[in-house]
Design an enzyme around this catalytic site. Structure first.
Site, PDB file in Angstrom:
ATOM      1  N   LYS A 138       3.602   2.838 -34.608  1.00  0.00           N
ATOM      2  CA  LYS A 138       5.062   2.622 -34.581  1.00  0.00           C
ATOM      3  C   LYS A 138       5.453   2.448 -33.124  1.00  0.00           C
ATOM      4  O   LYS A 138       5.607   3.412 -32.369  1.00  0.00           O
ATOM      5  CB  LYS A 138       5.759   3.839 -35.186  1.00  0.00           C
ATOM      6  CG  LYS A 138       7.084   3.540 -35.849  1.00  0.00           C
ATOM      7  CD  LYS A 138       8.153   3.000 -34.931  1.00  0.00           C
ATOM      8  CE  LYS A 138       8.862   4.082 -34.160  1.00  0.00           C
ATOM      9  NZ  LYS A 138       9.814   3.522 -33.166  1.00  0.00           N
ATOM     10  N   GLY A 169       6.166  10.745 -26.398  1.00  0.00           N
ATOM     11  CA  GLY A 169       7.585  10.446 -26.207  1.00  0.00           C
ATOM     12  C   GLY A 169       8.282  11.614 -25.551  1.00  0.00           C
ATOM     13  O   GLY A 169       7.650  12.450 -24.903  1.00  0.00           O
ATOM     14  N   THR A 214      12.391  14.783 -28.547  1.00  0.00           N
ATOM     15  CA  THR A 214      11.942  14.148 -29.789  1.00  0.00           C
ATOM     16  C   THR A 214      10.729  14.876 -30.367  1.00  0.00           C
ATOM     17  O   THR A 214      10.591  14.973 -31.596  1.00  0.00           O
ATOM     18  CB  THR A 214      11.550  12.664 -29.541  1.00  0.00           C
ATOM     19  OG1 THR A 214      12.535  12.074 -28.696  1.00  0.00           O
ATOM     20  CG2 THR A 214      11.473  11.885 -30.832  1.00  0.00           C
ATOM     21  N   GLY A 215       9.860  15.387 -29.491  1.00  0.00           N
ATOM     22  CA  GLY A 215       8.618  16.026 -29.943  1.00  0.00           C
ATOM     23  C   GLY A 215       8.827  17.050 -31.053  1.00  0.00           C
ATOM     24  O   GLY A 215       8.190  16.963 -32.113  1.00  0.00           O
ATOM     25  N   GLU A 274       2.309  14.362 -26.884  1.00  0.00           N
ATOM     26  CA  GLU A 274       2.278  14.095 -25.434  1.00  0.00           C
ATOM     27  C   GLU A 274       3.718  13.876 -25.025  1.00  0.00           C
ATOM     28  O   GLU A 274       4.303  12.834 -25.356  1.00  0.00           O
ATOM     29  CB  GLU A 274       1.484  12.816 -25.140  1.00  0.00           C
ATOM     30  CG  GLU A 274       0.047  12.852 -25.581  1.00  0.00           C
ATOM     31  CD  GLU A 274      -0.834  13.646 -24.642  1.00  0.00           C
ATOM     32  OE1 GLU A 274      -0.421  13.895 -23.498  1.00  0.00           O
ATOM     33  OE2 GLU A 274      -1.920  14.036 -25.069  1.00  0.00           O
ATOM     34  N   CYS A 283       5.383   9.363 -17.444  1.00  0.00           N
ATOM     35  CA  CYS A 283       5.507  10.751 -17.894  1.00  0.00           C
ATOM     36  C   CYS A 283       5.089  11.723 -16.810  1.00  0.00           C
ATOM     37  O   CYS A 283       5.660  12.786 -16.660  1.00  0.00           O
ATOM     38  CB  CYS A 283       4.679  10.958 -19.154  1.00  0.00           C
ATOM     39  SG  CYS A 283       2.979  10.440 -18.955  1.00  0.00           S
ATOM     40  N   GLU A 342      13.918  15.954 -16.663  1.00  0.00           N
ATOM     41  CA  GLU A 342      13.209  14.684 -16.468  1.00  0.00           C
ATOM     42  C   GLU A 342      14.234  13.556 -16.351  1.00  0.00           C
ATOM     43  O   GLU A 342      15.108  13.426 -17.198  1.00  0.00           O
ATOM     44  CB  GLU A 342      12.299  14.425 -17.670  1.00  0.00           C
ATOM     45  CG  GLU A 342      11.482  13.166 -17.511  1.00  0.00           C
ATOM     46  CD  GLU A 342      10.578  12.905 -18.715  1.00  0.00           C
ATOM     47  OE1 GLU A 342      11.076  12.942 -19.847  1.00  0.00           O
ATOM     48  OE2 GLU A 342       9.386  12.638 -18.499  1.00  0.00           O
TER      49      GLU A 342
END
Ligand code: NAD
Length: 488
Positions: free
Chosen positions: A186, A238, A242-243, A258, A292, A392
Site C-alpha cells: 500500500k 510511517g 499512525t503506528g 518503523e 526518518c 519530529e
C-alpha cells in the site's frame, strides 16, 4: 522546469490502477497525485477500498499456497535476482518518477532509492539458500530427533510512506519474498507512482501473478489492509501517530513498525569539526529533511559551539533547493503542501518559543515559488523543553542545543519519546564505546551519519517502533519457526 513534458514522456497518466493478480484493475474512486515542484497533477490513481483490498489479499493467498511455494528456493532466487537486475536497468526512469512524484532530486533518487532497492533485492536473493533451521539437543531418556524449520509467514501487508518509496520496496519486499511470502503493498497517497511503475517489472522477472500486488490509496485503504483477516503480517513504515492506529487495526497479527524520530547528533570538542558539520548538515537537510533518521537535533559541546555552527551554516547556505529533474540538484521540494505547512508551523513556533534563527526559515522565491520548497534552516539556542527539540518536523530544520559535559549530553539525547538513531562525533574511544551503549536508539553512527548498509539491521526503540529491517534480522521478521519432534 519542464515537468509536464517529463511526465508525458514517462506516461505517468497511465499509472492509474491497482496491480492485482498480475493485472491492472480500475477502482470506482480515484485520487490525484501532484508534482510538488509545480503543484500540477501528474496522474489520477485508483483509490483502493474493500473490493480492491479483498481481491489483492485473495490473490496473494492463492499465490502463496500455489505457484510461489511450488517454485522452490532455487527458482525463487533466480526470480528475485532477475527482479534486482530489472530494477537496476530501470534506474533512470524510476528515479525520474520519484523526482516528479516525491520531489527527490534525480541524482539522489538513483543512488538512495532505486539502486538501494536493486541491491537489497539482490542481497536477499542470496539469502534464499542459506535459511537454516536447527537440530535441537533435547535432553530426554527416550531417543528423539527434534529440529526446526524456518517457514514463511504467509501474506504480508507492506504499508509505506512517501519519502523514499522504492527504498521500502527493497527493504520490505526483498526479505519478504526471499523468505517465501507474498505481498500486498500500500503506497502512500502522496507519492504512489514509483511503486506502481516498478511493480510492472515483476512479471518480466518471472515472479508469478499474485506474489506482488499493489493497492494504492489513503489511510483508510491502509486500515482495511492492516485489519484484513487474510493478512498474516503487517510491516508498516510511517509516522509515530499512525503506528499505534495500524497496530490496533492489525490486532492479533504479527506486526513490525518503523516509525519516526528526533535523532540527536552529539559533537564533542575533540571531534573532526569539518567532518561533523558536513555529516550533520547532510543528515538533516538531505531529502529536504524528510528522512526518518534525520539528524534533526544537534547537541554540541559548548566550547566548540560557535566553530561548528559556523561550518554548518556554510553547508546549509550552499545547499540551495532546485529543480529535482536537474542532475546537479541536491535538494528538492517537500513532498506535499501539507508537509510544507507543517514545516512552516514548526518554524513559526520555534520563533515564538525564543530560539534564534541563524539561517533559512523561508521559502525560496523565483522559479521555485510555485512549488513546496523550503530553505535549509538552523535554529540555535533551542530550549530542551521546546517543541523543536522534541517533535519530529520531517523538514530541513536543525535544532541546536549545547552541553557542558558527557552526562548532560546523554540526558539531552535521551530526553525524547523517540529512539530511532543517534550520531556521536568524538575521538576518545572509551567515550564513544560508552555512549554507544547509553544512547537509546536502534542505530548509533560514530564519526559519520546516515549510512544504512543492506547487511546491517535498522529500526527503532521506544516511540520509533520495533522490528528490524536489513541484514539477517529482517529474515526473522518475515519467517516463523516450526518445531518438529520425532520419537525414534
Ligand atoms: P503516515 O503515517 O501518515 O503514512 C504512512 C502510510 O500509512 C501511508 O501509506 C498512509 O496512507 C498509511 N496510513 C495512514 N493511516 C493509516 C491507518 N490508520 N492504517 C493503516 N495505514 C495508514 O506517514 P507519512 O507522512 O507518509 O511518512 C512520514 C513518517 O514516516 C515520518 O514520521 C517518518 O519518520 C516516518 N518514516 C519512518 C521510517 C523508518 O524507517 N523508521 C522511514 C521513513 C519514514
Amino acid at each position: 522546469m519542464n515537468h509536464a513534458a517529463a511526465a508525458e514522456s514517462l506516461d505517468l497518466a497511465s499509472l492509474g490502477g491497482s496491480l492485482i493478480d498480475g493485472g491492472w484493475r480500475a477502482a470506482e474512486e480515484r485520487f490525484p497525485t501532484l508534482d510538488p515542484s509545480t503543484g500540477a497533477k501528474l496522474a489520477e490513481v485508483a483509490l483502493g477500498r474493500g473490493p480492491e483490498v479483498d481481491a489483492a489479499v485473495a490473490a496473494a493467498r492463492a499465490a502463496f499456497e500455489g505457484p510461489w511455494s511450488q517454485m522452490g528456493p532455487g527458482r525463487r532466487r533466480e526470480a528475485l535476482a532477475r527482479l534486482s537486475e530489472l530494477t537496476a536497468a530501470a534506474e533512470k526512469d524510476l528515479a525520474q518518477v520519484e523526482a516528479l512524484d516525491v520531489g527527490t532530486p534525480v541524482g539522489v533518487a538513483r543512488k538512495l532509492t532505486v539502486r538501494a532497492a536493486a541491491k537489497s533485492l539482490s542481497y536477499y536473493a542470496s539469502w534464499i539458500d542459506k535459511l537454516y533451521g536447527d537440530v535441537v539437543p533435547v535432553a530426554t531418556a527416550q531417543p528423539i530427533l527434534d529440529f526446526t524449520l524456518r517457514e514463511p509467514v504467509g501474506v504480508v501487508a507492506a504499508i509505506v510512506p512517501w519519502n523514499t518509496p522504492l527504498l521500502f520496496v527493497g527493504s520490505k519486499l526483498g526479505p519478504a519474498l526471499a523468505c517465501g511470502n507474498t505481498v500486498v503493498v500500500k503506497p502512500s497517497e502522496i507519492a504512489p507512482l514509483s511503486i506502481l511503475r516498478w511493480s510492472a517489472l515483476c512479471a518480466g522477472a518471472g515472479i508469478p501473478p499474485g506474489v506482488v500486488n499493489v493497492v494504492p490509496g489513503d489511510g483508510e485503504t491502509g486500515r482495511l489492509l492492516a485489519s484484513h483477516p487474510g493478512v498474516d503480517l503487517v510491516s508498516f513504515t510511517g509516522g509515530s501517530e499512525t503506528g499505534p492506529r495500524v497496530a490496533a487495526a492489525a490486532a492479533g497479527k504479527r506486526i513490525a513498525l518503523e516509525l519516526g524520530g528526533k535523532s540527536p547528533a552529539l559533537v564533542f570538542a575533540d571531534a573532526d569539526l569539518d567532518k561533523a558539520a558536513m555529516a550533520v548538515a547532510l543528515g538533516v537537510f538531505g531529502l529536504s529533511g524528510q528522512a526518518c533518521a534525520a539528524s534533526s537535533r544537534l547537541l554540541v559541546e559548548a566550547s566548540v559551539h560557535d566553530a561548528l555552527l559556523e561550518r554548518i551554516v556554510e553547508v546549509a547556505r550552499a545547499l540551495a533547493p532546485g529543480d529535482p529533474l536537474d542532475p546537479a540538484t541536491s535538494l528538492g521540494p517537500l513532498a506535499s503542501e501539507r508537509q510544507l505547512r507543517r514545516v512552516e508551523g514548526h518554524v513559526a513556533r520555534a520563533r515564538t518559543d525564543g530560539a534564534r534563527l541563524v539561517t533559512g526559515g523561508e521559502r525560496p522565491g523565483g522559479e521555485l515559488a510555485g512549488g513546496w520548497f523550503f530553505s535549509p534552516t538552523v535554529f540555535d539556542g533551542v530550549d530542551p523543553g521546546a517543541a523543536l527539540a522534541r517533535e519530529e518536523v520531517f523538514g530541513p530544520v536543525l535544532a541546536v542545543l549545547s552541553f557542558r559535559d558527557e552526562e548532560e549530553a546523554v540526558a539531552l539525547a535521551n530526553a525524547t519519546s523517540f529512539g530511532l538513531a543517534a550520531g556521536v562525533f568524538a575521538r576518545d574511544v572509551s567515550r564513544v564505546l560508552g555512549l554507544a551503549r547509553r544512547l537509546r536508539a536502534g542505530t548509533v553512527w560514530v564519526n559519520g551519519y546516515g549510512q544504512i548498509p543492506n547487511q546491517a539491521p535498522f529500526g527503532g526503540v521506544r516511540g520509533s517502533g520495533f522490528g528490524r529491517e536489513g541484514g539477517r534480522e529482517a529474515l526473522e521478521t518475515y519467517t516463523q519457526v516450526k518445531n518438529v519432534l520425532i520419537e525414534l
